[in-house]
Scaffold this motif. Structure first.
Motif, PDB file in Angstrom:
ATOM      1  N   MET A   1     -45.706  43.193 -78.849  1.00 45.01           N
ATOM      2  CA  MET A   1     -47.118  43.489 -78.789  1.00 45.01           C
ATOM      3  C   MET A   1     -47.553  44.059 -80.137  1.00 45.01           C
ATOM      4  O   MET A   1     -46.955  45.000 -80.650  1.00 45.01           O
ATOM      5  CB  MET A   1     -47.387  44.491 -77.662  1.00 45.01           C
ATOM      6  CG  MET A   1     -48.783  45.050 -77.669  1.00 45.01           C
ATOM      7  SD  MET A   1     -49.091  46.236 -76.350  1.00 45.01           S
ATOM      8  CE  MET A   1     -49.670  45.121 -75.102  1.00 45.01           C
ATOM      9  N   ALA A   2     -48.601  43.500 -80.695  1.00 46.95           N
ATOM     10  CA  ALA A   2     -49.134  43.994 -81.966  1.00 46.95           C
ATOM     11  C   ALA A   2     -49.922  45.280 -81.733  1.00 46.95           C
ATOM     12  O   ALA A   2     -50.670  45.393 -80.766  1.00 46.95           O
ATOM     13  CB  ALA A   2     -50.026  42.937 -82.585  1.00 46.95           C
ATOM     14  N   ARG A   3     -49.740  46.241 -82.586  1.00 43.17           N
ATOM     15  CA  ARG A   3     -50.428  47.527 -82.475  1.00 43.17           C
ATOM     16  C   ARG A   3     -51.449  47.615 -83.595  1.00 43.17           C
ATOM     17  O   ARG A   3     -51.163  47.248 -84.738  1.00 43.17           O
ATOM     18  CB  ARG A   3     -49.427  48.675 -82.597  1.00 43.17           C
ATOM     19  CG  ARG A   3     -48.269  48.567 -81.602  1.00 43.17           C
ATOM     20  CD  ARG A   3     -48.647  49.258 -80.318  1.00 43.17           C
ATOM     21  NE  ARG A   3     -47.776  48.907 -79.219  1.00 43.17           N
ATOM     22  CZ  ARG A   3     -46.806  49.649 -78.751  1.00 43.17           C
ATOM     23  NH1 ARG A   3     -46.536  50.803 -79.310  1.00 43.17           N
ATOM     24  NH2 ARG A   3     -46.106  49.269 -77.716  1.00 43.17           N
ATOM     25  N   ASP A   4     -52.648  48.115 -83.281  1.00 41.17           N
ATOM     26  CA  ASP A   4     -53.649  48.259 -84.328  1.00 41.17           C
ATOM     27  C   ASP A   4     -53.423  49.550 -85.112  1.00 41.17           C
ATOM     28  O   ASP A   4     -52.504  50.326 -84.837  1.00 41.17           O
ATOM     29  CB  ASP A   4     -55.072  48.179 -83.761  1.00 41.17           C
ATOM     30  CG  ASP A   4     -55.412  49.326 -82.829  1.00 41.17           C
ATOM     31  OD1 ASP A   4     -54.801  50.399 -82.921  1.00 41.17           O
ATOM     32  OD2 ASP A   4     -56.324  49.143 -82.007  1.00 41.17           O
ATOM     33  N   SER A  23     -46.149  54.822 -69.657  1.00 42.65           N
ATOM     34  CA  SER A  23     -45.822  53.418 -69.942  1.00 42.65           C
ATOM     35  C   SER A  23     -46.293  53.091 -71.353  1.00 42.65           C
ATOM     36  O   SER A  23     -47.371  53.506 -71.759  1.00 42.65           O
ATOM     37  CB  SER A  23     -46.513  52.472 -68.964  1.00 42.65           C
ATOM     38  OG  SER A  23     -46.070  52.683 -67.652  1.00 42.65           O
ATOM     39  N   ASP A  24     -45.476  52.318 -72.071  1.00 45.01           N
ATOM     40  CA  ASP A  24     -45.819  51.957 -73.444  1.00 45.01           C
ATOM     41  C   ASP A  24     -45.147  50.637 -73.790  1.00 45.01           C
ATOM     42  O   ASP A  24     -44.055  50.629 -74.330  1.00 45.01           O
ATOM     43  CB  ASP A  24     -45.362  53.072 -74.382  1.00 45.01           C
ATOM     44  CG  ASP A  24     -45.729  52.833 -75.828  1.00 45.01           C
ATOM     45  OD1 ASP A  24     -46.469  51.882 -76.105  1.00 45.01           O
ATOM     46  OD2 ASP A  24     -45.255  53.602 -76.695  1.00 45.01           O
ATOM     47  N   PRO A  25     -45.720  49.508 -73.428  1.00 44.31           N
ATOM     48  CA  PRO A  25     -47.044  49.274 -72.841  1.00 44.31           C
ATOM     49  C   PRO A  25     -47.000  49.297 -71.311  1.00 44.31           C
ATOM     50  O   PRO A  25     -45.932  49.251 -70.714  1.00 44.31           O
ATOM     51  CB  PRO A  25     -47.376  47.863 -73.318  1.00 44.31           C
ATOM     52  CG  PRO A  25     -46.048  47.171 -73.362  1.00 44.31           C
ATOM     53  CD  PRO A  25     -45.068  48.251 -73.805  1.00 44.31           C
ATOM     54  N   LEU A  26     -48.178  49.355 -70.713  1.00 41.77           N
ATOM     55  CA  LEU A  26     -48.342  49.224 -69.266  1.00 41.77           C
ATOM     56  C   LEU A  26     -48.635  47.757 -68.978  1.00 41.77           C
ATOM     57  O   LEU A  26     -49.566  47.190 -69.533  1.00 41.77           O
ATOM     58  CB  LEU A  26     -49.504  50.087 -68.775  1.00 41.77           C
ATOM     59  CG  LEU A  26     -49.937  49.887 -67.323  1.00 41.77           C
ATOM     60  CD1 LEU A  26     -48.817  50.304 -66.373  1.00 41.77           C
ATOM     61  CD2 LEU A  26     -51.205  50.667 -67.034  1.00 41.77           C
ATOM     62  N   THR A  27     -47.811  47.117 -68.144  1.00 45.09           N
ATOM     63  CA  THR A  27     -48.025  45.720 -67.773  1.00 45.09           C
ATOM     64  C   THR A  27     -48.547  45.671 -66.347  1.00 45.09           C
ATOM     65  O   THR A  27     -47.944  46.247 -65.440  1.00 45.09           O
ATOM     66  CB  THR A  27     -46.726  44.910 -67.882  1.00 45.09           C
ATOM     67  OG1 THR A  27     -46.242  45.000 -69.227  1.00 45.09           O
ATOM     68  CG2 THR A  27     -46.942  43.451 -67.520  1.00 45.09           C
ATOM     69  N   ILE A  28     -49.673  44.987 -66.161  1.00 45.56           N
ATOM     70  CA  ILE A  28     -50.288  44.848 -64.842  1.00 45.56           C
ATOM     71  C   ILE A  28     -50.260  43.370 -64.466  1.00 45.56           C
ATOM     72  O   ILE A  28     -50.929  42.548 -65.096  1.00 45.56           O
ATOM     73  CB  ILE A  28     -51.736  45.358 -64.845  1.00 45.56           C
ATOM     74  CG1 ILE A  28     -51.769  46.834 -65.264  1.00 45.56           C
ATOM     75  CG2 ILE A  28     -52.384  45.155 -63.474  1.00 45.56           C
ATOM     76  CD1 ILE A  28     -53.154  47.380 -65.477  1.00 45.56           C
ATOM     77  N   ILE A  38     -51.589  46.709 -71.434  1.00 40.15           N
ATOM     78  CA  ILE A  38     -52.408  47.774 -71.983  1.00 40.15           C
ATOM     79  C   ILE A  38     -51.489  48.620 -72.851  1.00 40.15           C
ATOM     80  O   ILE A  38     -50.345  48.899 -72.468  1.00 40.15           O
ATOM     81  CB  ILE A  38     -53.035  48.608 -70.846  1.00 40.15           C
ATOM     82  CG1 ILE A  38     -53.933  47.710 -69.995  1.00 40.15           C
ATOM     83  CG2 ILE A  38     -53.802  49.802 -71.398  1.00 40.15           C
ATOM     84  CD1 ILE A  38     -54.433  48.361 -68.731  1.00 40.15           C
ATOM     85  N   ASP A  39     -51.955  49.042 -74.016  1.00 40.86           N
ATOM     86  CA  ASP A  39     -51.102  49.758 -74.971  1.00 40.86           C
ATOM     87  C   ASP A  39     -50.380  50.956 -74.365  1.00 40.86           C
ATOM     88  O   ASP A  39     -49.185  51.111 -74.532  1.00 40.86           O
ATOM     89  CB  ASP A  39     -51.905  50.230 -76.179  1.00 40.86           C
ATOM     90  CG  ASP A  39     -52.238  49.101 -77.140  1.00 40.86           C
ATOM     91  OD1 ASP A  39     -51.589  48.049 -77.066  1.00 40.86           O
ATOM     92  OD2 ASP A  39     -53.147  49.277 -77.955  1.00 40.86           O
ATOM     93  N   LEU A  40     -51.102  51.839 -73.688  1.00 39.95           N
ATOM     94  CA  LEU A  40     -50.515  53.077 -73.194  1.00 39.95           C
ATOM     95  C   LEU A  40     -51.020  53.393 -71.800  1.00 39.95           C
ATOM     96  O   LEU A  40     -52.152  53.078 -71.465  1.00 39.95           O
ATOM     97  CB  LEU A  40     -50.903  54.259 -74.088  1.00 39.95           C
ATOM     98  CG  LEU A  40     -50.486  54.233 -75.534  1.00 39.95           C
ATOM     99  CD1 LEU A  40     -51.218  55.323 -76.304  1.00 39.95           C
ATOM    100  CD2 LEU A  40     -48.988  54.418 -75.654  1.00 39.95           C
ATOM    101  N   ALA A  41     -50.200  54.052 -71.024  1.00 35.70           N
ATOM    102  CA  ALA A  41     -50.640  54.653 -69.766  1.00 35.70           C
ATOM    103  C   ALA A  41     -50.187  56.101 -69.810  1.00 35.70           C
ATOM    104  O   ALA A  41     -49.126  56.418 -70.337  1.00 35.70           O
ATOM    105  CB  ALA A  41     -50.044  53.930 -68.560  1.00 35.70           C
TER     106      ALA A  41
END
Length: 57
Positions: A1-4, A23-28, A38-41
């Motif tokens: 996952m690319a991070r800005d 979570s890093d990342p959170l997968t739904i 999503i980047d972070l939870a």
């Protein structure tokens, strides 16, 4: 996952404010073939007698 460019700053700010990164990342999963990342939870207890607040960034 690319991070800005702001990813680490946001993560550090959440941790400094007392949020626990869960979570890093959170997968739904939306379906068997579609997933959203999503980047972070994070979560943070408001008070011992209340439910936890949760956010996704």
């Amino acid at each position: 996952m690319a991070r800005d460019a702001f990813y680490q700053q946001v993560k550090n700010a959440l941790i400094k404010d007392g949020w626990k990164i869960t979570s890093d990342p959170l997968t739904i999963p939306i379906s068997e073939t579609i997933k959203v990342q999503i980047d972070l939870a994070a979560d943070n207890a408001i008070a011992a007698e209340r439910d936890n607040d949760k956010i996704a960034v």
